[in-house]
Design an enzyme around this catalytic site. Sequence first.
Site, short mmCIF file in Angstrom:
data_model
loop_
_atom_site.label_atom_id
_atom_site.label_comp_id
_atom_site.label_asym_id
_atom_site.label_seq_id
_atom_site.Cartn_x
_atom_site.Cartn_y
_atom_site.Cartn_z
CB CYS A 253 33.04 54.27 12.79
SG CYS A 253 33.66 53.60 13.95
CB CYS B 256 37.85 51.89 15.80
SG CYS B 256 36.71 51.61 15.16
CD1 TRP C 165 36.82 44.40 38.14
CD2 TRP C 165 36.60 46.10 36.55
NE1 TRP C 165 36.98 43.69 36.72
CE2 TRP C 165 36.77 45.39 35.81
CE3 TRP C 165 35.99 47.38 35.96
CZ2 TRP C 165 37.12 45.53 34.47
CZ3 TRP C 165 36.85 47.88 34.66
CH2 TRP C 165 36.99 46.59 34.01
CG ASN D 136 38.24 38.68 27.03
OD1 ASN D 136 38.19 37.12 27.00
ND2 ASN D 136 37.69 39.41 28.07
CD GLU D 137 33.86 39.23 28.98
OE1 GLU D 137 34.38 40.61 29.54
OE2 GLU D 137 33.71 38.92 30.34
CE1 TYR E 44 40.63 45.18 47.20
CE2 TYR E 44 38.91 46.48 46.40
CZ TYR E 44 39.60 46.53 47.25
OH TYR E 44 40.09 47.06 47.93
CD GLU F 9 36.97 35.53 31.13
OE1 GLU F 9 36.06 36.13 32.43
OE2 GLU F 9 37.09 36.36 30.58
C1 GAL Z 1 34.98 39.53 32.43
C2 GAL Z 1 36.32 39.42 31.63
C3 GAL Z 1 37.93 39.07 31.99
C4 GAL Z 1 38.30 39.27 33.59
C5 GAL Z 1 37.01 39.64 34.18
C6 GAL Z 1 36.40 40.00 35.30
O1 GAL Z 1 34.38 40.38 31.61
O2 GAL Z 1 36.22 39.01 30.58
O3 GAL Z 1 39.21 39.28 31.35
O4 GAL Z 1 38.21 40.98 33.18
O5 GAL Z 1 35.37 39.85 33.26
O6 GAL Z 1 36.90 41.62 35.84
#
Ligand code: GAL
Length: 657
Positions: free
Chosen positions: A155, A106, A313, A140-141, A355, A305
């Site tokens: 929160c 969090c 996944w 990251n994201e 994968y 990316e």
């Molecule tokens: C993105 C993420 C990466 C990797 C990729 C594939 O969302 O930033 O770290 O996980 O997806 O799942």
Amino acid sequence: MIFGVDYYPEHWDSSEWAAQEKLMRKGNFNAVRIAEFSWKKLEPEENTFDFSWLDKIIDVLAAEGIGVILGTPTAAPPKWLADKYDVYMRDKYGRPRGFGSRRECCSNNPYYTERSEIIVEKLAERYGKNPNIIAWQIDNEFGCHSSTRCYCDHCKKKFANWLRDKYGNIDKLNSLYGTVFWSQQYDSFDDVILPAYTSCEADYGDRRAHNPSLEMDFYRFSSDSWIEYEQLQADIIRRYSDKPITHNFMGHFSDIDYYKLAAPLDVVAWDNYVDNQWNNPAYENTSMAHELMRGAKHKNFWVMEEQAGPCGWDMFGGTPRPGQLRLWTYQAIAHGCDGMVYFRFRSAPFGMEQYWLGLVDHDGVPRRRFFEVQKTGAEIKKLSDMFVGAESPTDVLIVKSYEAVWSHKIKRHMSSFDYRELLYRYYKANNDLGTNPDCGSVNMIDKKYKVVYMPAYIIVTDEEKAILEEYVNGGGTLVLTHLSGIKDENNNIVTETLPGKLRGLTGITVEEFDSSPVDTQLSDGFGKACGWRDIIKTDGDVKVRYTSEYYSGSPAVTVNKFGEGSVWYVACELSDAALFKLVKMISDEAGAEYIPHPEGTEIIKRRSCDGREYYMLMNFTAEQKNMDMTGTSLINGSMFDGKIEPYGVEIINRKEQ
Ligand code: GAL
């Protein structure tokens, strides 16, 4: 131009590094992003740091002439941290989002932010002046795995303060929220709940059963919390480094206000997975996402990316066809990408993403995908000055509002209504026609656009109303639709006659509406209305009428003259064919330029930094297409005869016919 790969040196024995980096060099890569999930390796125990491996890898990469985009590792905390300090988010049932994946912390948890500040500062101190660091990626994201909203005690406390700052006294909140409904008045800000699980939801799954003003503020607060966390990291990095700072966004994702998230950054980056086990792989969907990312800061962006192989996944998405990795790369560039980084270099044999294939397979052998990207890199190197900082001039803007996303999500109006889908349908109709619109916030509205679309813009502030009036007064064409202006900033229905603040501009009144699941026919063979239909009155021009149901004969599409410009009101959701006709009609009347092109293709006009105009032509289908355009290829200098191969790309200086 940055042309790179996402690389996880910590996944491989250091004896393999040199060979992998040589292969990167061969692949024409000049950048890698690293370290964004390596917190445990950097801080194996609390306050014990080990940067030796990172020092070494940065040096090995530098020896190959490869620059580093350094990620801060805060999206995946080590177990010692997560356990010791209980930093886990809580879901709406109060359950911890426990260890075993990532993004579980969090951002309002003071221990997590403190440990984040320490690790970010250590990295920034050590590498801030390192000449091989070319940029920074924060975390990251944010929000991935639906992790934006947390219901923990931290929160709750912070939300109370956020509300106190906003409303000053609790009576004001009670009155603006309308908590008198169902006897929900609060006695103090500390008393205010988070909109977690409640009795009404028990049997209804996703149904939101809370006060809509409370829900709305909780969306705003949750979004603000991540922006604050990002700002915290950006401030630290800036004290030590003058290299660009970015974060990797997620295209259409909308739980965080991306306009605000972009503000503390130098450049927006995003992660583009065209075809995985979850996505809508339509190319227009990707083009729109690129445009939204350009709109986030109203500036060219990077892809941090880019899909490099079949991915998913627990199941694979489609395998990129020969040509597609190159095509997706140019598609990104055509829509404003200034830096391209592929995910990932070599596929991981272990972990959740075994994968999710990279450019190089698990065995480390470069094959078709690697060679295709290698070739693309060589082409791009030659054309880099045509791409970096280039513009894609257009006469059309589509406005997206995150407030609208949240408001429409909190109460959906009818089961088939989807704001994101509605925006996409307007984007696609424009893309099919060839206006190649920009996408962005209401603040991007400018007289350089001949047409501005604002579908279902549900909450309109006074400042926004002034922007719209100025734009139309000055001669612009504004397109508004059903479900616009119907709510106020508290997410309550306005008590003025609908469409509320937009009445003057549209020149209409909404008398009734129909959300019954029937299609309604439209006049002049226009097609049909499907989904929501407003039943309206107007003194302005009527372009299209309903021709069935009890409101047969009443207006479905109107135009109102306002100042020098005009405002279209589209009272209903239109079928695809009807929407295309409408967009063409509006473009023709407003004089908006469009470039005709065969189905399944795009032609994007671009202008380089130094003013050179060129066209990018892309074929997203498996068949050859004949484009009605010729010129000299910038890729190989030959004459382009208009024929473009399956998944092919051409970049030309156009020869006027
Ligand atoms: C993105 C993420 C990466 C990797 C990729 C594939 O969302 O930033 O770290 O996980 O997806 O799942």
